[in-house]
Design a protein around this motif. Structure first.
Motif, short mmCIF file in Angstrom:
data_model
loop_
_atom_site.label_atom_id
_atom_site.label_comp_id
_atom_site.label_asym_id
_atom_site.label_seq_id
_atom_site.Cartn_x
_atom_site.Cartn_y
_atom_site.Cartn_z
N ARG A 12 18.78 -17.81 -31.03
CA ARG A 12 17.91 -17.26 -32.07
C ARG A 12 17.89 -18.17 -33.29
O ARG A 12 18.92 -18.75 -33.65
CB ARG A 12 18.44 -15.86 -32.46
N ASN A 43 8.75 -6.13 -26.09
CA ASN A 43 8.17 -7.43 -26.46
C ASN A 43 9.03 -8.12 -27.51
O ASN A 43 9.47 -7.49 -28.47
CB ASN A 43 6.75 -7.25 -26.99
N LEU A 44 9.22 -9.43 -27.30
CA LEU A 44 10.00 -10.23 -28.26
C LEU A 44 9.11 -11.35 -28.78
O LEU A 44 8.26 -11.86 -28.04
CB LEU A 44 11.21 -10.87 -27.55
N ASN A 45 9.33 -11.71 -30.02
CA ASN A 45 8.59 -12.83 -30.61
C ASN A 45 9.45 -14.09 -30.43
O ASN A 45 10.55 -14.16 -30.99
CB ASN A 45 8.35 -12.54 -32.09
N VAL A 46 9.00 -15.04 -29.62
CA VAL A 46 9.85 -16.20 -29.30
C VAL A 46 9.12 -17.53 -29.49
O VAL A 46 7.89 -17.61 -29.51
CB VAL A 46 10.38 -16.15 -27.83
N LYS A 74 4.37 -13.51 -28.55
CA LYS A 74 5.07 -12.32 -28.03
C LYS A 74 5.15 -12.40 -26.52
O LYS A 74 4.17 -12.75 -25.84
CB LYS A 74 4.26 -11.08 -28.42
N LEU A 88 10.16 -8.88 -22.25
CA LEU A 88 11.50 -9.25 -21.76
C LEU A 88 11.53 -9.35 -20.23
O LEU A 88 12.23 -10.18 -19.65
CB LEU A 88 12.52 -8.22 -22.28
N ASN A 148 14.61 -16.93 -29.76
CA ASN A 148 14.11 -15.69 -30.36
C ASN A 148 13.89 -15.89 -31.86
O ASN A 148 14.72 -16.51 -32.53
CB ASN A 148 15.20 -14.62 -30.10
N LYS A 185 12.39 -7.35 -34.68
CA LYS A 185 12.88 -6.20 -33.91
C LYS A 185 12.07 -6.07 -32.62
O LYS A 185 10.83 -6.15 -32.67
CB LYS A 185 12.69 -4.94 -34.78
N PRO A 186 12.73 -5.90 -31.48
CA PRO A 186 11.96 -5.74 -30.24
C PRO A 186 11.08 -4.49 -30.30
O PRO A 186 11.50 -3.47 -30.85
CB PRO A 186 13.04 -5.55 -29.17
#
Ligand code: HSE
Length: 390
Positions: free
Chosen positions: A251, A326-329, A362, A365, A384, A388-389
């Motif tokens: 991260r 969903n994650l912002n990566v 986005k 996972l 990451n 927040k997911p």
């Protein structure tokens, strides 16, 4: 005591220098008959029965690195009515439901503060301090070796392999350092933390993990230009009312975050609670003396009959584990054909350069879980951004 490696010797030192601890090592069981030890041979045995069948041994301290053998030793010890202290996160994470049953059936106690984040007293705090408080998330830096490697790469420009070698020489890394760099060690610790924070047993293999092996100098430079650091950050947190998600991912950490200052072999744990709000634990996460001190604390707790009660289990009706978040990566790749490896649900930034390219967006996972093998094989990284997911 079983094992006399980095942690075993660390515990021995700590025990000798501590006053008032009602404990004495009766025998140390080790595997290698030819290894030179710093104690006379009479302290050692090579037969586990000398400890497990000794009626005067009331506590077994398990500090070996073979998780399967450790489970056999711990199982036998608990079944025969002996309490156990261990620092073996792999063994605990892989067998937690069975170990809880064994403790209940044999009215024994198994303590493992030293297994999670070295000297940071996180398990006992989750068990006791937060016993009734609703927790929203637990995250942090749970692996000293990867943090040490990333710090040395970032601050001193060291190559990955040299930094890893240093982590091994200093006794931070596992005997099989793949467990550290692949993110597995942090995953074991996260799985144990989830049990004590949220009352759910999520097996390590069900938690997505991506370690630091894909982090390149491009990523470190990208982070440094934006005044950020890269850390390996396990996360477990609630999604909506009745679900929990968890993952281990590198991260980006910006300068104002507590984790930004957590360097070298130090660990940091952030607990978000309903009323206590945000709390931050900081301390050495690896090394003989810090881990030995956590083991000693468990030995001392054993002297007053302390046992984990797994209190959060009672609060988890209708609580389920989900990976549908969903994650912002940031996704960095070198070969243009790797651009298509991951399917993003939303893209906010793309950059194609001569040296490397990246996408920020986005991603679900589950998509990362499906592509786990390719992510480990190709020259790519996923980092990451820490939102927040959802
Ligand atoms: N290899 C582990 C680490 C040791 O680096 O964090 C402590 O669990």
């Amino acid at each position: 005591m079983f094992g006399y490696g980095v942690v075993g010797q660390g515990l021995h030192d700590v025990l000798e220098k501590s006053t008032g601890v009602r404990a004495e090592i009766r025998r140390i069981c080790v595997k290698d008959k030819h290894k030179k030890r710093r104690l006379p041979l009479r302290y050692f045995t090579f037969d586990k029965r000398d400890i497990l069948e000794d009626p005067e041994v009331n506590l077994v301290v398990e500090l070996i690195d073979d998780a399967d053998e450790a489970f056999r030793i711990v199982g036998e010890a608990l079944s025969s009515g002996k309490n156990v202290v261990t620092a073996n996160k792999k063994m605990v994470a892989e067998h937690l439901p069975e170990l809880i049953r064994l403790q209940q059936d044999s009215h024994t106690s198994l303590l493992y503060e030293g297994a999670v984040c070295g000297a940071v007293p996180i398990i006992r705090n989750l068990e006791e301090y937060y016993d009734h408080e609703w927790l929203g998330s637990v995250r942090g830096i749970f692996n000293g070796s990867t943090n040490y490697i990333l710090t040395r790469m970032y601050k001193d420009g060291l190559a990955y392999t040299d930094a890893l070698q240093e982590a091994q020489e200093q006794g931070f890394a596992e005997s099989d350092p793949w467990l550290d760099v692949s993110g597995m060690d942090a995953t074991y610790k996260l799985s144990i933390i989830i049990e004590h924070a949220f009352g759910l047993n999520i097996r390590p293999e069900d938690i997505f993990h991506l370690g630091i092996t894909g982090i390149s100098n491009h990523d470190i430079r990208y982070a440094a230009e934006k005044k950020m650091k890269i850390k390996l950050v396990p996360y477990a947190g609630r999604v909506g009312k009745n679900s929990l998600t968890a993952f281990v991912l590198p991260r980006f950490i910006t300068g104002e975050k507590q984790l930004y200052q957590v360097d070298n072999e130090y660990n940091g744990v952030i607990v978000e609670a309903a009323f206590a709000e945000k709390q931050f634990f900081f301390g050495k996460g690896a090394g003989g003396h810090p881990t030995g001190s956590a083991v000693l604390s468990d030995i001392s707790a054993n002297a007053y009959d302390y046992a984990y009660e797994y209190k959060k289990r009672r609060q988890t009706r209708n609580f389920t584990y989900t990976t549908d978040v969903n994650l912002n990566v940031y996704f960095r790749y070198l070969n243009p054909e790797d651009r298509a490896l991951l399917e993003f649900t939303d893209i906010s930034e793309t950059c194609s350069g001569r040296e490397y390219s990246y996408i920020i967006g986005k991603i679900n996972l589950r998509e990362l879980m499906e592509k786990s093998e390719q992510l480990n094989q190709k020259s790519v990284s996923v980092i990451n951004l820490g939102d927040k997911p959802t």
